[in-house]
Design a protein around this motif. Structure first.
Motif, PDB file in Angstrom:
ATOM      1  N   LEU A   1    -153.081 -36.476  -4.544  1.00 56.41           N
ATOM      2  CA  LEU A   1    -151.739 -37.034  -4.327  1.00 56.41           C
ATOM      3  C   LEU A   1    -151.226 -36.882  -2.896  1.00 56.41           C
ATOM      4  CD1 LEU A   1    -150.096 -35.621  -7.578  1.00 56.41           C
ATOM      5  CD2 LEU A   1    -151.130 -37.875  -7.234  1.00 56.41           C
ATOM      6  N   PHE A   2    -151.924 -36.070  -2.091  1.00 58.28           N
ATOM      7  CA  PHE A   2    -151.436 -35.774  -0.749  1.00 58.28           C
ATOM      8  C   PHE A   2    -152.559 -35.938   0.273  1.00 58.28           C
ATOM      9  CE2 PHE A   2    -148.689 -33.607  -3.680  1.00 58.28           C
ATOM     10  CZ  PHE A   2    -147.423 -33.799  -3.148  1.00 58.28           C
TER      11      PHE A   2
ATOM     12  N   GLY B   1    -148.725 -26.976  -9.969  1.00 57.79           N
ATOM     13  CA  GLY B   1    -150.037 -27.583  -9.793  1.00 57.79           C
ATOM     14  C   GLY B   1    -150.902 -26.815  -8.809  1.00 57.79           C
ATOM     15  N   SER B   2    -152.185 -26.775  -9.095  1.00 57.62           N
ATOM     16  CA  SER B   2    -153.123 -26.107  -8.184  1.00 57.62           C
ATOM     17  C   SER B   2    -153.428 -27.027  -7.012  1.00 57.62           C
ATOM     18  CB  SER B   2    -154.423 -25.757  -8.912  1.00 57.62           C
ATOM     19  OG  SER B   2    -155.178 -26.933  -9.137  1.00 57.62           O
TER      20      SER B   2
ATOM     21  N   GLU C   1    -138.905 -29.316  -3.205  1.00 58.31           N
ATOM     22  CA  GLU C   1    -139.607 -28.757  -4.356  1.00 58.31           C
ATOM     23  C   GLU C   1    -139.986 -29.875  -5.315  1.00 58.31           C
ATOM     24  OE1 GLU C   1    -139.292 -25.122  -7.545  1.00 58.31           O
ATOM     25  OE2 GLU C   1    -137.472 -25.751  -6.530  1.00 58.31           O
ATOM     26  N   TYR C   2    -141.255 -29.924  -5.659  1.00 54.00           N
ATOM     27  CA  TYR C   2    -141.747 -30.888  -6.634  1.00 54.00           C
ATOM     28  C   TYR C   2    -141.636 -30.248  -8.005  1.00 54.00           C
ATOM     29  CZ  TYR C   2    -143.541 -33.713  -2.823  1.00 54.00           C
ATOM     30  OH  TYR C   2    -143.638 -34.496  -1.710  1.00 54.00           O
TER      31      TYR C   2
END
Length: 182
Positions: free
Chosen positions: A50-51, A42-43, A34-35
């Motif tokens: 970031l990914f 975040g949407s 979990e971030y």
């Protein structure tokens, strides 16, 4: 947001839509990470830079009228607001008054829906969650976290406040066919 790297699955956590229950299930049962902080809610659009890849992604939506009452009760239960629901809704939709993070409209849901592979509906959560269980090959039951003790959301609304929420969330109400009182 929760990532399950081993399975290349991403859960986009919208506030007040069973997100904590789903996040806990993913972290407890299938090694999800979990971030937190700014990334937690975040949407997909805001997180994309970031990914490299979200893999198979999903989110959960909820009837906006019910969700607004849940938003209100969540912060009231934390003693962060001390007002009645009608005054809260008035403040939420008045830019001069919605200066604190809990006196703002809870996020619209369509940006998550349009950028996810699968959308669970809060109103059909356990049935819809079965696909997540199949994707993860884990059939542990989904827990229930962050619930509040309250009456039905219908009890909170006047016609004026029903209209404010309806107008603000019109796109998702139409898209999902939500009706007041379902």
């Amino acid at each position: 947001m929760v990532r399950v790297e081993d399975l290349n699955i991403t859960f986009f956590h919208l506030p007040k839509n069973a997100g904590t229950s789903i996040a806990n299930w993913l972290t407890d049962n299938v090694n999800g990470e979990e971030y937190m902080e700014d990334l937690r809610h975040g949407s997909p659009v805001s997180l994309k830079p970031l990914f490299d890849d979200f893999g198979w992604s999903f989110c959960c939506v909820r009837n906006p009228w019910d969700r607004m009452v849940s938003w209100y009760n969540f912060f009231k239960g934390q003693n962060k607001i001390y007002t009645c629901f009608p005054d809260f809704v008035d403040a939420v939709f008045d830019p001069s008054k919605n200066t604190k993070k809990y006196i703002i409209p809870v996020s619209r849901q369509m940006i998550y829906v349009r950028n996810s592979d699968y959308t669970l509906r809060y109103e059909n959560l356990l049935e819809d969650f079965k696909l997540v269980q199949e994707k993860t090959n884990c059939f542990e039951p989904l827990g229930h976290h962050n619930s509040s003790n309250r009456t039905k959301y219908l009890d909170y609304y006047s016609k004026e406040h029903y209209i404010k929420v309806r107008d603000y969330y019109a796109e998702e109400i139409e898209y999902f066919g939500y009706e007041f009182g379902e």
